[in-house]
Design a protein around this motif. Structure first.
Motif, PDB file in Angstrom:
ATOM      1  N   ILE A 120       0.932  -1.134   0.155  1.00 28.63           N
ATOM      2  CA  ILE A 120       0.064  -0.296   0.292  1.00 28.63           C
ATOM      3  C   ILE A 120       0.788   0.993   0.061  1.00 28.63           C
ATOM      4  O   ILE A 120       0.891   1.973  -0.482  1.00 28.63           O
ATOM      5  CB  ILE A 120      -0.942  -0.060   1.029  1.00 28.63           C
ATOM      6  CG1 ILE A 120      -1.763  -1.015   0.869  1.00 28.63           C
ATOM      7  CG2 ILE A 120      -1.557   1.091   1.557  1.00 28.63           C
ATOM      8  CD1 ILE A 120      -2.930  -1.768   1.878  1.00 28.63           C
ATOM      9  N   PHE A 158     -14.069   7.872  -9.934  1.00 29.77           N
ATOM     10  CA  PHE A 158     -14.977   6.851  -8.280  1.00 29.77           C
ATOM     11  C   PHE A 158     -16.100   7.480  -9.054  1.00 29.77           C
ATOM     12  O   PHE A 158     -16.666   8.756  -9.031  1.00 29.77           O
ATOM     13  CB  PHE A 158     -14.830   7.596  -7.585  1.00 29.77           C
ATOM     14  CG  PHE A 158     -12.900   6.820  -7.474  1.00 29.77           C
ATOM     15  CD1 PHE A 158     -12.684   5.366  -7.427  1.00 29.77           C
ATOM     16  CD2 PHE A 158     -12.122   7.592  -6.393  1.00 29.77           C
ATOM     17  CE1 PHE A 158     -11.709   4.604  -6.593  1.00 29.77           C
ATOM     18  CE2 PHE A 158     -10.839   6.903  -5.822  1.00 29.77           C
ATOM     19  CZ  PHE A 158     -10.887   6.087  -6.058  1.00 29.77           C
ATOM     20  N   PRO A 159     -17.602   6.793  -8.724  1.00 32.89           N
ATOM     21  CA  PRO A 159     -18.603   7.859  -8.174  1.00 32.89           C
ATOM     22  C   PRO A 159     -18.971   8.537  -6.991  1.00 32.89           C
ATOM     23  O   PRO A 159     -20.152   8.348  -7.169  1.00 32.89           O
ATOM     24  CB  PRO A 159     -19.692   6.391  -8.389  1.00 32.89           C
ATOM     25  CG  PRO A 159     -18.987   5.339  -8.242  1.00 32.89           C
ATOM     26  CD  PRO A 159     -17.671   5.454  -8.842  1.00 32.89           C
ATOM     27  N   LYS A 160     -18.236   9.548  -7.705  1.00 32.45           N
ATOM     28  CA  LYS A 160     -18.488  11.019  -6.331  1.00 32.45           C
ATOM     29  C   LYS A 160     -17.984  12.081  -6.806  1.00 32.45           C
ATOM     30  O   LYS A 160     -18.073  12.453  -8.201  1.00 32.45           O
ATOM     31  CB  LYS A 160     -17.137  10.722  -4.918  1.00 32.45           C
ATOM     32  CG  LYS A 160     -16.897   9.730  -4.885  1.00 32.45           C
ATOM     33  CD  LYS A 160     -15.731   8.905  -4.383  1.00 32.45           C
ATOM     34  CE  LYS A 160     -16.111   7.972  -3.425  1.00 32.45           C
ATOM     35  NZ  LYS A 160     -16.432   7.420  -2.106  1.00 32.45           N
ATOM     36  N   TYR A 218     -10.211  12.316  -2.408  1.00 30.56           N
ATOM     37  CA  TYR A 218     -10.065  10.088  -1.928  1.00 30.56           C
ATOM     38  C   TYR A 218      -8.855   9.415  -1.110  1.00 30.56           C
ATOM     39  O   TYR A 218      -8.390   9.522   0.010  1.00 30.56           O
ATOM     40  CB  TYR A 218     -10.464   9.496  -2.788  1.00 30.56           C
ATOM     41  CG  TYR A 218     -10.621   8.637  -2.442  1.00 30.56           C
ATOM     42  CD1 TYR A 218     -11.531   7.691  -1.115  1.00 30.56           C
ATOM     43  CD2 TYR A 218      -9.234   7.503  -2.559  1.00 30.56           C
ATOM     44  CE1 TYR A 218     -12.122   6.636  -1.345  1.00 30.56           C
ATOM     45  CE2 TYR A 218      -9.870   5.922  -2.334  1.00 30.56           C
ATOM     46  CZ  TYR A 218     -10.313   5.282  -1.840  1.00 30.56           C
ATOM     47  OH  TYR A 218     -10.510   4.143  -1.679  1.00 30.56           O
ATOM     48  N   VAL A 267      -7.451   8.796   2.713  1.00 30.46           N
ATOM     49  CA  VAL A 267      -7.395   7.134   2.830  1.00 30.46           C
ATOM     50  C   VAL A 267      -5.987   7.045   3.150  1.00 30.46           C
ATOM     51  O   VAL A 267      -5.087   6.614   3.942  1.00 30.46           O
ATOM     52  CB  VAL A 267      -7.495   6.414   1.892  1.00 30.46           C
ATOM     53  CG1 VAL A 267      -9.075   6.076   1.099  1.00 30.46           C
ATOM     54  CG2 VAL A 267      -6.407   6.309   0.371  1.00 30.46           C
ATOM     55  N   ARG A 326      -7.877  -2.443   1.863  1.00 29.89           N
ATOM     56  CA  ARG A 326      -8.655  -3.484   1.007  1.00 29.89           C
ATOM     57  C   ARG A 326     -10.382  -2.559   1.373  1.00 29.89           C
ATOM     58  O   ARG A 326     -11.477  -2.837   0.795  1.00 29.89           O
ATOM     59  CB  ARG A 326      -8.997  -4.726   1.065  1.00 29.89           C
ATOM     60  CG  ARG A 326     -10.205  -5.355   0.088  1.00 29.89           C
ATOM     61  CD  ARG A 326      -9.542  -6.797  -0.277  1.00 29.89           C
ATOM     62  NE  ARG A 326      -8.135  -7.225  -0.585  1.00 29.89           N
ATOM     63  CZ  ARG A 326      -8.036  -8.429  -1.602  1.00 29.89           C
ATOM     64  NH1 ARG A 326      -8.876  -9.493  -0.817  1.00 29.89           N
ATOM     65  NH2 ARG A 326      -7.102  -8.409  -2.104  1.00 29.89           N
ATOM     66  N   GLN A 380     -10.702  -0.078   2.761  1.00 30.91           N
ATOM     67  CA  GLN A 380     -10.715   1.693   2.806  1.00 30.91           C
ATOM     68  C   GLN A 380     -11.428   1.438   1.413  1.00 30.91           C
ATOM     69  O   GLN A 380     -12.640   2.122   1.047  1.00 30.91           O
ATOM     70  CB  GLN A 380      -9.900   2.950   2.261  1.00 30.91           C
ATOM     71  CG  GLN A 380      -9.633   2.761   3.627  1.00 30.91           C
ATOM     72  CD  GLN A 380      -8.021   3.406   3.899  1.00 30.91           C
ATOM     73  OE1 GLN A 380      -7.051   3.177   3.051  1.00 30.91           O
ATOM     74  NE2 GLN A 380      -7.336   4.523   4.147  1.00 30.91           N
ATOM     75  N   THR A 381     -11.514   0.653   0.421  1.00 26.18           N
ATOM     76  CA  THR A 381     -12.178   0.503  -0.888  1.00 26.18           C
ATOM     77  C   THR A 381     -12.759   0.329  -0.681  1.00 26.18           C
ATOM     78  O   THR A 381     -13.567   0.614  -1.335  1.00 26.18           O
ATOM     79  CB  THR A 381     -10.716  -0.122  -1.946  1.00 26.18           C
ATOM     80  OG1 THR A 381      -9.518   0.000  -2.075  1.00 26.18           O
ATOM     81  CG2 THR A 381     -11.570   0.012  -2.924  1.00 26.18           C
ATOM     82  N   VAL A 434     -15.791   3.649  -1.879  1.00 29.75           N
ATOM     83  CA  VAL A 434     -15.855   3.496  -3.202  1.00 29.75           C
ATOM     84  C   VAL A 434     -17.356   2.344  -3.261  1.00 29.75           C
ATOM     85  O   VAL A 434     -17.901   2.343  -3.948  1.00 29.75           O
ATOM     86  CB  VAL A 434     -14.691   3.117  -3.741  1.00 29.75           C
ATOM     87  CG1 VAL A 434     -14.744   3.443  -5.674  1.00 29.75           C
ATOM     88  CG2 VAL A 434     -13.123   4.170  -3.669  1.00 29.75           C
TER      89      VAL A 434
END
Lengths: 276, 304
Positions: A97, A113-115, A123, A127, B198, B200-201, B205
């Motif tokens: 990550i 993303f659908p945002k 985003y 995160v 994962r 968070q995704t 999302v």
């Protein structure tokens, strides 16, 4: 053996200090199938490197192994070393990550993303727990760098899906920039775009080069010639052992040299359109 | 030259197409006719009922005693029992169902999913009378009374609601899983490439992208819980009274309908008509739930 001479003799190594991101004898497998074989190359800092070659030559596979996106595919495995700042990104203690935060990726098809536009950019920082005084400033900065700010500044709250394909792709680039990576990988970022949108992305890449190291996979040789400082040509080669086709690096050098004066016959054939 | 080819593009008769089109049309018409028929069958006796019992007495009355000499037709006791069992069912089924859906869609290896999903769906095939016995014999008598020593009688809306929750888990899990799996992988990859893990995704999302399907799954669960009869008839009891706490027994609307339909009311009598009034109310409640959910989905829906 011939295939690596240009790399190993150092004839085409980047002039600037390189080694920020590099492959050392990398093989990539999908299950027992070896998609990429024995690739060694180093990407120049603040340069654009294009990976070109015919379909099935493993260039996208190699690209995805540079930030461990292959981890998401069942059965994908990397042998050899991919180093970033001298550290093996597949090392035991390395967090995939964190690798992906430092080495971002833009995909073939724009995938906002659908945002809202704002939330798409915010985003990544969110995160990653990146603390900022003002998320609005960060969003504006990222959109400005991606040459999208003027077009969207009045509709940040609207859905990103309302943007055109080219705008969506620049949004995806802005989204990547917002987490402040060191390297941006681009997997055929213009293949779903029209020529005008493509030209805008190419201009953008030129600007981004000042701050980022960029690696781009492209099917479009003119694009590689236009944007890349260095070009690596790959091809699919039949393995004498089992007859499988596997991707190999044929030649790597300055873009002008690759296109005007290739040292390998296969590069020349491909560049001049004799195959591929 | 031109005349030589004239008529080549004219249509030929296709009798098979005509027959098939008729069959499909017939199927559609029959479905609509049946729906309208059910609605009429509910409405007509209800009109008779409401001409004798004021609708406000029915909706807001707190005593349900249609068969007693001093008959009273306040439906609230039945409504409270239905609300309790449905609420309890959702409290258990929504987190577990969504959790199972996320596991199957986002975390499990595809081989695991291939085995687990059908097993989960088998749960949906168990007859509800079996669930009902499980609720009254095991959950109520053994778990709640013997093990937990809770102050409860032979029946409770808690036992009925809990088992009903188990019953609707597969519905919620399976449909939510379909909705989550339908979210394009490009979004997962895009999120991962930004350094998201994962969880968070999934939460930020995938879940929002699948929300319309997830809400639909929950609504279907609600509809099944509201309409479920056998479990509540067996485990929640048959006493129609206002339910204040989940350890009490209570008669739901469906349980009343089942009981009254098996009884000996004279066709056309007021007692007989109550059945349809309650049925109509049940129908209206489900309809309202559906309309609300469609509105919510429209508002929050984010197409990908």
């Amino acid at each position: 053996m011939v295939i690596h001479t240009s790399v190993r003799t150092g004839a085409s190594l980047p002039d600037k200090p390189y080694g920020q991101l590099a492959c050392e004898q990398v093989d990539v497998y999908y299950g027992s199938f070896r998609a990429v074989t024995d690739v060694s190359l180093a990407f120049g800092i603040n340069e654009i490197t294009a990976l070109i070659g015919p379909s099935g030559c493993g260039k996208s596979t190699l690209l995805r192994s540079l930030n461990r996106m292959n981890d998401l595919i069942d059965g994908a495995r990397v042998e050899g070393r991919v180093t970033f700042m001298g550290e093996d990104i597949y090392g035991k203690r390395v967090d995939a990550i964190e690798v992906r935060r430092r080495i971002g990726m833009v995909f073939q098809k724009p995938n906002p993303f659908p945002k809202s536009i704002f939330d798409n950019i915010a985003y990544g920082p969110r995160v990653n727990g990146i603390r900022v005084d003002s998320m609005s400033d960060l969003v504006e900065e990222a959109l400005t760098k991606a040459a999208l700010w003027d077009e969207v500044k009045d509709k940040l709250k609207q859905s990103a899906l309302g943007l055109s394909g080219g705008q969506q792709q620049r949004l995806c680039i802005a989204r990547t920039i917002a987490v402040k990576p060191d390297v941006i990988l681009m997997d055929e970022p213009c293949s779903a775009l029209d020529p005008i949108a493509t030209a805008r992305i190419e201009d953008l890449m030129h600007d981004l080069r000042r701050e980022y190291t960029i690696v781009i996979v492209t099917h479009n040789m003119q694009q590689a010639a236009r944007v890349a400082d260095r070009t690596a040509f790959f091809t699919a080669q039949v393995d004498e052992g089992n007859g499988d086709r596997t991707g190999v690096l044929v030649e790597y050098g300055k873009t002008a040299q690759i296109f005007e004066n290739p040292t390998d016959r296969r590069t020349e054939d491909y560049i001049s359109g004799r195959f591929g | 030259m031109t005349t030589q080819f004239a008529g080549q593009l004219e249509g030929r008769p296709r009798p098979f197409d005509v027959v098939v089109r008729l069959l499909f049309r017939l199927a559609a018409v029959i479905t609509i006719v049946i729906t309208v028929g059910i609605l009429l069958a509910l409405l007509l006796p209800s009109i008779g009922f409401f001409s004798e019992v004021p609708i406000t007495d029915f909706l807001f009355g707190t005593r349900w005693a249609p068969r007693f000499a001093d008959a009273s037709f306040g439906v609230l006791p039945l409504v409270t029992a239905t609300l309790w069992t449905t609420f309890i069912a959702l409290v258990f089924a929504v987190p577990l169902g969504l959790g199972a859906a996320v596991l199957l869609s986002e975390y499990a290896h595809w081989r695991v999913r291939k085995v687990l999903k059908p097993i989960l769906e088998v749960l949906a095939g168990i007859p509800t009378v079996v669930y009902g016995y499980f609720a009254v014999q095991f959950i109520q008598a053994t778990v709640l009374k013997d093990w937990l020593q809770l102050p409860t009688g032979s029946f409770s809306v808690l036992a009925a609601g809990f088992v009903m929750g188990i019953m609707i888990i597969p519905t919620i899990a399976s449909i939510s899983e379909d909705a989550l799996s339908a979210v394009p992988n490009a979004l997962r990859q895009g999120s991962a490439a930004l350094g998201a893990n994962r969880m968070q995704t999934t939460v930020r999302v995938i879940f929002p992208a699948a929300v319309s399907g997830i809400v639909a799954a929950i609504i279907l669960g609600v509809s099944r819980a509201v309409g479920e009869t056998m479990i509540v008839a067996l485990a929640a009891g048959q006493q129609a009274r206002l339910v204040a706490n989940p350890l009490e027994a209570g008669q739901t609307m469906t349980a009343f309908i089942a009981q009254a339909a098996l009884g000996d009311s004279v066709v056309g009598s007021l007692q007989y008509d109550t059945l349809f009034a309650v049925g109509l109310l049940l129908f209206v409640i489900t309809l309202v739930v559906n309309i609300i959910s469609i509105t919510i989905v429209r508002r929050v829906r984010k197409a990908y």
